[in-house]
Design an enzyme around this catalytic site. Structure first.
Site, PDB file in Angstrom:
ATOM      1  CE1 TYR A   1      -4.248  -1.387   0.330  1.00  0.00           C
ATOM      2  CE2 TYR A   1      -3.334  -2.701   2.111  1.00  0.00           C
ATOM      3  CZ  TYR A   1      -4.345  -2.445   1.215  1.00  0.00           C
ATOM      4  OH  TYR A   1      -5.462  -3.235   1.198  1.00  0.00           O
TER       5      TYR A   1
ATOM      6  CB  SER B   1      -2.476  -4.019  -6.743  1.00  0.00           C
ATOM      7  OG  SER B   1      -3.856  -4.376  -6.680  1.00  0.00           O
ATOM      8  CG  ASP B   2      -2.542  -5.231  -0.068  1.00  0.00           C
ATOM      9  OD1 ASP B   2      -3.606  -5.888  -0.060  1.00  0.00           O
ATOM     10  OD2 ASP B   2      -1.839  -5.086   0.943  1.00  0.00           O
ATOM     11  CD1 TRP B   3      -9.173  -7.164  -2.248  1.00  0.00           C
ATOM     12  CD2 TRP B   3      -7.095  -7.746  -2.808  1.00  0.00           C
ATOM     13  NE1 TRP B   3      -9.227  -8.386  -2.903  1.00  0.00           N
ATOM     14  CE2 TRP B   3      -7.974  -8.763  -3.260  1.00  0.00           C
ATOM     15  CE3 TRP B   3      -5.734  -7.902  -3.070  1.00  0.00           C
ATOM     16  CZ2 TRP B   3      -7.548  -9.903  -3.930  1.00  0.00           C
ATOM     17  CZ3 TRP B   3      -5.292  -9.038  -3.734  1.00  0.00           C
ATOM     18  CH2 TRP B   3      -6.194 -10.015  -4.161  1.00  0.00           C
ATOM     19  CB  ALA B   4      -8.339  -0.623  -2.697  1.00  0.00           C
TER      20      ALA B   4
END
Length: 745
Positions: free
Chosen positions: A245, A276-279
């Site tokens: 993130y 990607s990490d989530w969002a």
């Protein structure tokens, strides 16, 4: 991900151990250091077929593969036989199935799984074979659920004891980290499943993790925070990496050209996919050109992702070429072929929630429990004449799999400590259980859905008088008392760092009250991260440290308490006496605000304590046994080495006690006259060995001279400084038994 549930859900974490093929009683093999664990390189044999597939795809179909098509899968191209890439969360075991477009459980009846010990526990085994077994066991569970990728292991460094994910990360030491991570990844991928190692990189706090800008010097980045990722790529051949993130030096890590292209692909030769990490994505063209391959996220319409409709518009506007899109699609197809999700070939078979897997979890748990104090051989408990045992504490009955919520596991078996003792104690012994303390949180924060990373769970620490009285009475009328204290996975959690090292829920006061009425009181801490247990340790005759320890955790703990298992766990991090003794706090560089400067530099964890001569409560690598060991005749095969050679260190481990046991031999290096700044000592080798009572085993540890290198920033390369080094052999960073001087030419 702006609410706690989503934060927890995205925890995606790291694969917690399992299937020990060797009986726990057998000695760890001579070659159990990770040099024997080499992953399988992503092949190029399907490249012609991949090129043909890509040539037949529409632009829309290609872009559909670059972003989430459900909460845990990417888009398929069914007409060409291209399946979804199916992911699973699972730091503690394969997560229950959730809905395709929300975090709500899917409501299935066949998605139960084995709950494995958490990452801190796996590292506390100091046993590469356990890590490999763990990966194999979890890989089989993923295959049983028809998954392609595990969003794990989480291998970030433990920079602060207060970190919300310390329980799930492995260690404060980069060498121990990589020696556990590599065999885990190899074991997992042997089952035709992709590991997605995370969170790349310098993601070492939950506070402000969405945007905090990490400022870190290049040598510290290379020597402390990147080695485990580099080993995951070069040795384990991990098929996927998850971007973090946070920012690093001003750039978000999912659009950081230096980290994703220059280091990961150009320097290390990574051939897999970056997820990607989530969002965690903030741009379209920039993220893709900077090295991201797949964007995953939270439940906004999937077509609104940065790598969805916006990417289609960017291609049509000429901002990015279709050949760039093809590059990323080919990477995804390559890993799908690699795990036999495409292209035929017999894929590894799966099995889930089996007795064999529960036993894998047991073996890891039995080997990760750490004996911190044992005055006058208070443990193992001697049952002669014992007619009653008081079992005290909410943690005696607390379950930490969280039943599928967040990154939890829906499991049919989670043996609690109380159940474990009931399973193991003779029926003639009466168990007097008392809850003792209540797990309570400030109602003002209960259920709060906002960003909690700045304050974390707020506990109510006042004891309930009736519960205390019940506990005191139980202790008074029992021959022995065992208090189960510590933490839980509601308190230690993704999305928030802890405020303090203090034990929550008034536990310290309760322990003192129980000890006052029954001095034969054993304290068992169940937690994933350090706590202030200085006073508790001083007053208690015996202290045991356990973890969030999986489906069989209670049975393993009972076996240690009663002596069926001789504890052999060692701390994978330093336990400080005071939080301000820890480097990130001593330098006032945690948690920062919009940015955080890693002011302690190279001196993370024990490197700080040992270099600054600050006494910890318990040092890195520490752990007692029910027997005693002597380390004798430490020597190297030569006195002088060239930079391309391997140092062979041998030492005789003698069991001088009355029971069989396992010891971890640790080798640290030191260079007093270095021209560059160094820690006073650094772990460079270790090995766990079983030694029978009264016997001796010779342990040999191979240390490549290249492990002694430092990163030369000006030359942009690793350099082995010639001269005199001291190798220090011991069983913790503070208990050195033998020192050997060598010369590096």
């Amino acid at each position: 991900m702006k609410n706690k549930m989503i934060y927890l859900s995205a925890a995606l974490a790291f694969v917690l151990f399992a299937s020990c093929k060797n009986d726990a009683k057998t000695a760890i093999s001579e070659n159990a250091q990770t040099e024997e664990y080499k992953g399988k390189e992503i092949g190029s044999e399907h490249d012609a077929e991949i090129d043909k597939l890509v040539s037949q795809m529409t632009l829309e179909e290609k872009i559909g593969m670059l972003h989430g098509n459900s909460m845990f899968s990417t888009g398929a191209v069914e007409r060409l036989g291209i399946p979804e890439l199916k992911m699973a969360d699972g730091p503690l075991g394969v997560r229950e199935e959730i809905s395709r477009d929300s975090w709500a459980p899917a409501g299935l009846t066949n998605d139960f799984a084995t709950y494995y010990p958490a990452g801190g526990g796996l590292a506390a085994t100091w046993n590469a074979e356990m890590a490999h077994t763990f990966g194999n066991s979890l890989g089989e569970e993923l295959r049983a659920r028809d998954k392609d990728m595990l969003l794990s292991p989480a291998i970030n460094m433990v920079r602060t004891p207060l970190g919300g994910r310390t329980y799930e990360y492995m260690s404060e030491d980069p060498f121990l980290n990589k020696k556990i991570a590599v065999p885990l990844i190899v074991g997992l991928q042997e089952k035709d499943v992709m590991a997605c190692v995370k969170h790349y990189a310098a993601n070492n706090q939950e506070t402000n993790r969405d945007f905090v800008d990490v400022q870190i010097d290049e040598r510290t980045l290379r020597e402390i925070y990147l080695p485990v990722f580099e080993a995951s790529v070069k040795e384990a051949k991990s098929y996927a990496i998850m971007g973090a993130y946070n920012k690093l030096r001003g750039e978000y890590l999912c659009e950081n050209d230096y980290m994703l292209n220059k280091i990961l692909r150009d320097e290390w030769g990574f051939k897999g996919v970056v997820v990607s990490d989530w969002a965690a994505v903030h741009s379209t063209v920039k993220s893709l050109k900077s090295g991201l391959d797949i964007e995953m996220g939270t439940p906004k319409p999937f077509n609104e992702f940065f790598l969805a409709d916006k990417l289609l518009a960017a291609v049509k506007a000429g901002e990015i070429s279709e050949s760039e899109i093809d590059l990323h699609v080919k990477r995804i197809l390559r890993v799908l072929f690699q795990v036999k999700a495409m292209g035929g070939g017999e894929r590894a078979k799966g099995s889930i929630a089996t007795e064999a897997h529960y036993q894998d979890a047991y073996k890891i748990a039995a080997e990760d429990i750490v004996l911190l104090k044992n005055n006058n051989n208070a443990l193992p408990l001697k049952l002669d004449g014992v007619k009653s045992i008081a079992v005290i504490g909410n943690n005696a009955v607390k379950k930490n799999s969280l039943g599928g919520f967040g990154a939890g596991v829906k499991t049919k078996r989670e043996v609690t400590p109380l159940e474990g003792l009931k399973n193991r104690l003779p029926s003639s012994i009466k168990i007097n259980y008392a809850e003792g303390y209540l797990e309570r949180y400030d109602e003002k924060n209960k259920g709060k859905l906002g960003d909690i990373t700045l304050n974390g769970p707020v506990t109510i620490d006042e004891l309930d008088p009736a519960k205390v009285q019940e506990a005191v009475e139980a202790a008074k009328k029992s021959d022995v008392a065992v208090i189960f204290a510590g933490s839980n996975r509601d308190y230690e959690t993704e999305a928030s760092d802890r405020r303090t090292l203090k034990l929550p829920f008034g536990q310290e006061e309760l322990i003192k009250k129980v000890l006052a009425v029954n001095p034969r009181t054993i304290v068992v801490m169940i937690a994933g991260a350090p706590f202030d247990i200085d006073e508790v340790t001083k007053k208690s005759p015996a202290v045991v440290w356990s973890w969030f320890n999986g489906s069989e955790g209670g049975n393993a703990l009972a076996d240690v308490i009663l002596g069926k298992v001789n504890p052999s766990g060692k701390l994978p991090w330093t336990m400080p006496k005071n939080i301000m003794d820890s480097p990130a706090h001593a330098t006032k560089s945690f948690p920062g605000g919009k940015s955080v400067n890693y002011a302690e530099g190279l001196l993370i964890g024990y490197r700080w304590f040992d270099t600054k001569n600050i006494a910890p409560l318990f040092p890195f690598g520490y752990g007692l046994s029910y027997t005693t060991f002597a380390l004798e005749n430490g020597k190297t095969d030569k006195t002088s080495y060239a930079s391309n050679e391997i140092i062979s260190v041998s030492v005789d481990v003698k069991n001088t006690g009355k029971v069989d046991g396992k010891e971890v031999v640790q080798v640290y290096s030191s260079k007093a006259d270095s021209k560059v700044t160094r820690a006073s000592k650094e772990l460079k080798g270790f090995k766990k060995v079983l030694v029978k009572s009264g016997s001796s085993e010779t342990v040999t540890i191979q240390i490549p001279v290249k492990e002694l290198a430092y990163y030369d920033v000006s030359a942009k390369k690793w350099t082995v400084e010639p001269g005199k080094y001291t190798l220090k052999i011991g069983n913790s960073s503070r208990d050195i038994k033998t020192e050997i001087a060598i010369i590096i030419q």
